[in-house]
Design a protein around this motif. Structure first.
Motif, mmCIF file in Angstrom:
data_model
loop_
_atom_site.group_PDB
_atom_site.id
_atom_site.type_symbol
_atom_site.label_atom_id
_atom_site.label_comp_id
_atom_site.label_asym_id
_atom_site.label_seq_id
_atom_site.Cartn_x
_atom_site.Cartn_y
_atom_site.Cartn_z
ATOM 1 N N VAL A 65 0.851 -1.183 0.000
ATOM 2 C CA VAL A 65 0.000 0.000 0.000
ATOM 3 C C VAL A 65 0.889 1.236 0.000
ATOM 4 O O VAL A 65 1.796 1.351 0.835
ATOM 5 N N ALA A 66 0.642 2.145 -0.936
ATOM 6 C CA ALA A 66 1.317 3.439 -0.958
ATOM 7 C C ALA A 66 0.515 4.392 -0.074
ATOM 8 O O ALA A 66 -0.709 4.464 -0.184
ATOM 9 N N LEU A 67 1.206 5.082 0.835
ATOM 10 C CA LEU A 67 0.561 5.980 1.795
ATOM 11 C C LEU A 67 1.083 7.396 1.629
ATOM 12 O O LEU A 67 2.231 7.604 1.253
ATOM 13 N N ARG A 68 0.244 8.365 1.960
ATOM 14 C CA ARG A 68 0.656 9.768 1.996
ATOM 15 C C ARG A 68 0.282 10.327 3.353
ATOM 16 O O ARG A 68 -0.705 9.912 3.954
ATOM 17 N N PHE A 69 1.079 11.279 3.820
ATOM 18 C CA PHE A 69 0.742 11.941 5.078
ATOM 19 C C PHE A 69 1.218 13.369 5.029
ATOM 20 O O PHE A 69 2.151 13.706 4.289
ATOM 21 N N PRO A 70 0.555 14.240 5.800
ATOM 22 C CA PRO A 70 0.951 15.657 5.770
ATOM 23 C C PRO A 70 2.333 15.839 6.362
ATOM 24 O O PRO A 70 2.705 15.167 7.321
ATOM 25 N N SER A 71 3.094 16.765 5.765
ATOM 26 C CA SER A 71 4.452 16.981 6.258
ATOM 27 C C SER A 71 4.488 17.857 7.501
ATOM 28 O O SER A 71 5.500 17.918 8.181
ATOM 29 N N SER A 72 3.388 18.535 7.823
ATOM 30 C CA SER A 72 3.387 19.379 9.026
ATOM 31 C C SER A 72 3.406 18.500 10.270
ATOM 32 O O SER A 72 2.729 17.483 10.339
ATOM 33 N N GLN A 73 4.208 18.889 11.227
ATOM 34 C CA GLN A 73 4.358 18.129 12.459
ATOM 35 C C GLN A 73 3.629 18.822 13.605
ATOM 36 O O GLN A 73 3.505 20.035 13.617
ATOM 37 N N ARG A 74 3.173 18.046 14.547
ATOM 38 C CA ARG A 74 2.485 18.605 15.707
ATOM 39 C C ARG A 74 3.503 19.089 16.728
ATOM 40 O O ARG A 74 4.658 18.723 16.683
ATOM 41 N N GLY A 75 3.019 19.874 17.659
ATOM 42 C CA GLY A 75 3.880 20.418 18.699
ATOM 43 C C GLY A 75 4.495 19.343 19.570
ATOM 44 O O GLY A 75 3.971 18.243 19.694
ATOM 45 N N PHE A 76 5.604 19.680 20.196
ATOM 46 C CA PHE A 76 6.364 18.740 21.009
ATOM 47 C C PHE A 76 5.544 18.198 22.182
ATOM 48 O O PHE A 76 5.687 17.049 22.568
ATOM 49 N N LEU A 77 4.658 19.004 22.752
ATOM 50 C CA LEU A 77 3.891 18.577 23.916
ATOM 51 C C LEU A 77 2.657 17.762 23.554
ATOM 52 O O LEU A 77 2.065 17.129 24.417
ATOM 53 N N HIS A 78 2.262 17.785 22.302
ATOM 54 C CA HIS A 78 1.082 17.057 21.855
ATOM 55 C C HIS A 78 1.395 15.567 21.766
ATOM 56 O O HIS A 78 2.419 15.169 21.238
ATOM 57 N N ARG A 79 0.509 14.726 22.281
ATOM 58 C CA ARG A 79 0.686 13.267 22.196
ATOM 59 C C ARG A 79 -0.422 12.674 21.328
ATOM 60 O O ARG A 79 -1.554 13.117 21.387
ATOM 61 N N SER A 80 -0.060 11.662 20.563
ATOM 62 C CA SER A 80 -1.020 10.960 19.720
ATOM 63 C C SER A 80 -0.780 9.462 19.853
ATOM 64 O O SER A 80 0.312 9.027 20.224
ATOM 65 N N MET A 81 -1.815 8.677 19.523
ATOM 66 C CA MET A 81 -1.708 7.225 19.631
ATOM 67 C C MET A 81 -1.893 6.586 18.256
ATOM 68 O O MET A 81 -2.810 6.942 17.516
ATOM 69 N N CYS A 82 -1.038 5.640 17.949
ATOM 70 C CA CYS A 82 -1.126 4.871 16.713
ATOM 71 C C CYS A 82 -2.352 3.960 16.783
ATOM 72 O O CYS A 82 -2.562 3.275 17.780
ATOM 73 N N SER A 83 -3.138 3.929 15.716
ATOM 74 C CA SER A 83 -4.340 3.089 15.680
ATOM 75 C C SER A 83 -4.013 1.616 15.460
ATOM 76 O O SER A 83 -4.863 0.763 15.703
ATOM 77 N N LEU A 84 -2.809 1.316 15.001
ATOM 78 C CA LEU A 84 -2.428 -0.084 14.786
ATOM 79 C C LEU A 84 -1.899 -0.728 16.062
ATOM 80 O O LEU A 84 -2.416 -1.726 16.529
ATOM 81 N N CYS A 85 -0.844 -0.142 16.633
ATOM 82 C CA CYS A 85 -0.157 -0.793 17.758
ATOM 83 C C CYS A 85 -0.464 -0.148 19.107
ATOM 84 O O CYS A 85 -0.017 -0.643 20.139
ATOM 85 N N LEU A 86 -1.204 0.961 19.105
ATOM 86 C CA LEU A 86 -1.587 1.683 20.320
ATOM 87 C C LEU A 86 -0.387 2.231 21.084
ATOM 88 O O LEU A 86 -0.431 2.387 22.302
ATOM 89 N N THR A 87 0.690 2.545 20.374
ATOM 90 C CA THR A 87 1.850 3.204 20.976
ATOM 91 C C THR A 87 1.603 4.709 20.929
ATOM 92 O O THR A 87 1.145 5.233 19.914
ATOM 93 N N THR A 88 1.898 5.397 22.034
ATOM 94 C CA THR A 88 1.742 6.847 22.043
ATOM 95 C C THR A 88 3.089 7.496 21.721
ATOM 96 O O THR A 88 4.144 6.995 22.098
ATOM 97 N N HIS A 89 3.013 8.593 21.010
ATOM 98 C CA HIS A 89 4.192 9.365 20.627
ATOM 99 C C HIS A 89 3.887 10.829 20.873
ATOM 100 O O HIS A 89 2.745 11.257 20.814
ATOM 101 N N ARG A 90 4.929 11.612 21.084
ATOM 102 C CA ARG A 90 4.719 13.048 21.135
ATOM 103 C C ARG A 90 5.163 13.659 19.815
ATOM 104 O O ARG A 90 5.841 13.015 19.011
ATOM 105 N N GLY A 91 4.742 14.882 19.607
ATOM 106 C CA GLY A 91 5.102 15.583 18.382
ATOM 107 C C GLY A 91 4.590 14.880 17.148
ATOM 108 O O GLY A 91 3.437 14.486 17.076
#
Length: 164
Positions: A65-91
């Motif tokens: 599968v070819a994927l595209r994603f926006p090049s803009s990055q979120r702020g350092f303090l913002h945390r998000s969770m991966c929908s596949l593995c449920l790992t949280t990351h910041r920024g």
């Protein structure tokens, strides 16, 4: 995951033309990948910062599968969770990856998206072979095998949407 060759990978893509698949940049370290620890092969295109690729096994054959994603990055303090593995990351550690649908729907511009680890290293995060920048994953009561099954199930559901 079984080791894949360049030909296996290039012929596996379901949502791009054969010409696009032939021109895409493959990882140079295919021979050194930890295949036994991978549930799917994922990599970012160094020449196109908004593109990533994912290849997994489905019904005994590789599906890319070819994927595209926006090049803009979120702020350092913002945390998000991966929908596949449920790992949280910041920024910018998690990105909304969008994939064109397969077939006529994709040629009309229809796509499906999913929040994924930007580096597509979900398999390694699950197994503790790679540590997210935030320092650790949440402890879960599921066994590693159950976490792997959940992750591959989420990936399979995403692929199902590409065919719909």
């Amino acid at each position: 995951m079984k080791p894949l060759t360049e030909q296996d990978i290039r012929s596996s893509f379901i949502n791009c033309s054969k010409g696009d698949a032939k021109r895409l940049t493959l990882p140079r370290d295919l021979g050194q990948r930890p295949w036994d620890d991978l549930d799917f092969l994922g990599w970012r295109d160094p020449g196109a910062p908004d593109r990533s690729y994912l290849v997994t096994e489905r019904d005994g054959r590789p599906v890319g599968v070819a994927l595209r994603f926006p090049s803009s990055q979120r702020g350092f303090l913002h945390r998000s969770m991966c929908s596949l593995c449920l790992t949280t990351h910041r920024g910018g550690g998690v990105s909304l990856m969008a994939a064109r649908k397969a077939g006529p729907a994709g040629r009309e511009g229809n796509s499906v998206g999913l929040y994924m680890c930007t580096d597509l290293a979900c398999s390694l995060y699950l197994r503790g072979k790679k540590v997210p920048d935030s320092g650790a994953r949440f402890e879960e009561s599921l066994t590693l095998e159950e976490q792997i099954a959940r992750t591959t199930g989420h990936l399979s559901a995403f692929l199902d949407k590409l065919y719909a």
